[in-house]
Design an enzyme around this catalytic site. Structure first.
Site, short mmCIF file in Angstrom:
data_model
loop_
_atom_site.label_atom_id
_atom_site.label_comp_id
_atom_site.label_asym_id
_atom_site.label_seq_id
_atom_site.Cartn_x
_atom_site.Cartn_y
_atom_site.Cartn_z
N ASP A 100 0.85 -1.20 0.00
CA ASP A 100 0.00 0.00 0.00
C ASP A 100 0.88 1.25 0.00
OD1 ASP A 100 0.96 -0.24 2.61
OD2 ASP A 100 -0.91 -1.07 3.33
N ASP A 143 1.36 4.99 1.54
CA ASP A 143 0.94 5.92 2.60
C ASP A 143 1.54 7.29 2.33
OD1 ASP A 143 -0.43 3.93 3.97
OD2 ASP A 143 1.39 3.26 4.99
N ASP A 190 8.71 3.11 13.65
CA ASP A 190 9.28 1.98 14.39
C ASP A 190 10.74 1.67 14.03
OD1 ASP A 190 8.40 1.11 11.90
OD2 ASP A 190 7.16 -0.54 12.66
#
Ligand code: ATP
Ligand code: MG
Length: 456
Positions: free
Chosen positions: A59, A61, A154
């Site tokens: 995907d 983003d 992260d």
């Protein structure tokens, strides 16, 4: 390549291999539109990482300095979602592009001051950032700068951004060097980052397995030390994350890493204990075989439903439980029901398998005996079941090597091919489920004088 004092590295268009032809046209449309309206727009996270590695992103983003409401004003196809994180979803014909506003590290933001407290001494608005006593982030929804947005992510390889303004790559965390070296490294202190969100440990394992990267030593040490704390994450989130692992195409590698690091034993304590011992002198090898089998299917582009996946992975374990109930004198169906209920009771407090999926898993296992009865009663009704393919597939994978079973499966498959599809009672939704029936509203009767007096 330009390196600034802050550690920011900008890789110019001609120095990296990302081409716009590899990007989703909708993501590009979104970025251009933001730019044309005077906002900053970056592609971020997994898609930049994957484009640099020559992999197809799952995907795309987008991050921007426009607030969700400003995004809504620019895009007619925008829907704002999320309570914890306010996000804009742009709905294109075959794709949803997620647009987030730059956010900052929750830890840097003070809790709401006295001005925000009402007369009763309570906060009028919920605090935008909140951590529990153990440092886990419960809410963080504070807008920030592009640098802050990169630092709250992260892993370094997940913090790279692609700037539509000059087609450069922006790297605040040394992500490009780690990407080239094949390293998964948390941004900042791994002890703190895993404390803030234990799910990051599962993500570290998944990315390491999926990308064939190694987990950096400090990150790995912190992960092993914190493995037990994975149970602090929300059970529903752990289920979603486990599905991502099992459907990653590298589930066998992931589970090996999960076992080595102690995460697997923390997530599935009873099952993990059972895997480690032998039953009647035989080790439990089916789990490993099924992981490889699921990986093969996913890599070939085949779909595996969640109930079938769970049946394949936990079927042998559930069968042993079923056998125990059988020995206690319970009939077959009741034994399977009790075994699945026991499995769900053990698993769901940590990894929340939805009841709907648990019931479907139960029926895949309990319907196996129906396959022996040829033709049995009303075979057409059995073939018309929504989970018929999963029942067949489960049998083929777990017992298809047996000649007699293979013959039965051939019979059922031939029957299913002959049987004209039954008229659909209704159009199915995208994920193959029947749409929820609309409840018919009953008209309220006007209260009569009598019912009013009787208080009806
Ligand atoms: P993939 O979609 O291929 O599984 P991804 O890296 O895109 O990998 P997403 O879950 O789509 O993963 O998240 C998008 C980005 O959001 C990540 O790349 C990362 O920068 C950030 N992110 C996601 N989850 C976390 C988290 N728990 N903590 C911090 N940052 C996160
Ligand atoms: Mg992603």
């Amino acid at each position: 390549m330009k390196k600034e004092n802050s550690g920011l590295v900008i890789i110019a268009r001609q120095e990296h291999g990302i081409s716009r032809t590899l990007m989703s046209p909708n993501a590009l449309r979104t970025l251009y539109r933001l730019r044309d309206n005077g906002f900053v727009g970056y592609l971020v996270g997994g898609c930049v990482r994957d484009l640099l590695l020559g992999r197809e992103p799952k995907d795309f983003d987008v991050v921007t300095n426009a607030t969700p409401n400003e995004v809504k004003r620019i895009f007619r196809n925008c829907r704002l979602i999320g309570r914890r994180f306010r996000l804009a979803h742009l709905h294109y014909q075959d794709e949803i592009i997620e647009v987030a506003t730059f956010r900052s590290l929750a830890a840097d933001v003070p809790e709401p001051g006295p001005k925000e407290a009402n007369q009763a001494g309570q906060s009028q608005r919920p605090p935008r950032t909140l951590k529990d006593d153990d440092g886990m982030i419960l809410r963080d929804n504070v807008y920030g700068t592009p640098a802050e947005d990169a630092l709250r992510r992260d892993f370094t390889v997940n913090a790279l951004a692609y700037n539509i303004d000059d087609f450069s790559i922006i790297d605040y965390t040394g992500g490009l060097a780690d990407l080239n070296a094949g390293i998964i490294r948390t941004i900042g202190d791994p002890v703190v980052r895993f404390q803030e969100d234990p799910v990051r440990m599962l993500r570290a394992v998944r990315f390491a397995a999926q990308l064939a990267f190694t987990i950096e030593e400090g990150t790995r040490t912190a992960l092993v030390a914190a493995a037990d704390t994975i149970v602090r994450a929300a059970p529903a989130r752990l289920y979603e994350e486990m599905l991502k692992i099992f459907f990653s195409g590298e589930a066998a590698k992931c589970c090996e890493l999960l076992r080595q690091t102690g995460l697997f034993a923390a997530l599935f304590p009873q099952f993990s204990g059972w895997l480690d011992v032998e039953s009647e002198g035989f080790p439990h090898t089916r789990f490993g075989e099924m992981l490889t089998c699921v990986d093969d299917r996913i890599q070939q582009g085949a779909k595996v439903s969640a109930p079938l996946l769970l049946a394949l992975l936990f079927g042998e374990y559930i069968d042993e439980k079923t056998e125990r109930f059988r020995r206690q004198g319970a009939p077959w169906q009741r034994s399977v029901d009790a075994a699945v209920a026991e499995f769900m009771g053990e698993t769901c407090p940590i990894v929340m398998i939805m009841n709907r999926v648990g019931n479907a898993l139960c029926s895949i296992i309990s319907q196996q005996t129906r396959l022996n009865k040829i033709p049995g009663r009303r075979p057409e009704a059995f073939i018309a079941r929504r989970d018929f393919d999963d029942i067949i597939e489960y049998c083929r994978i777990t017992r298809g090597g047996n000649k007699e079973v293979a013959r039965q499966l051939d019979w059922w498959t031939a029957q299913a091919q002959q049987q004209a599809p039954l008229p659909m009672p209704c159009k199915l939704t995208e994920n193959g489920e029947a749409p929820q029936r609309k409840k018919r509203r009953r008209r309220r009767r006007k209260p009569t004088a009598k019912s009013r007096t009787e208080g009806l």
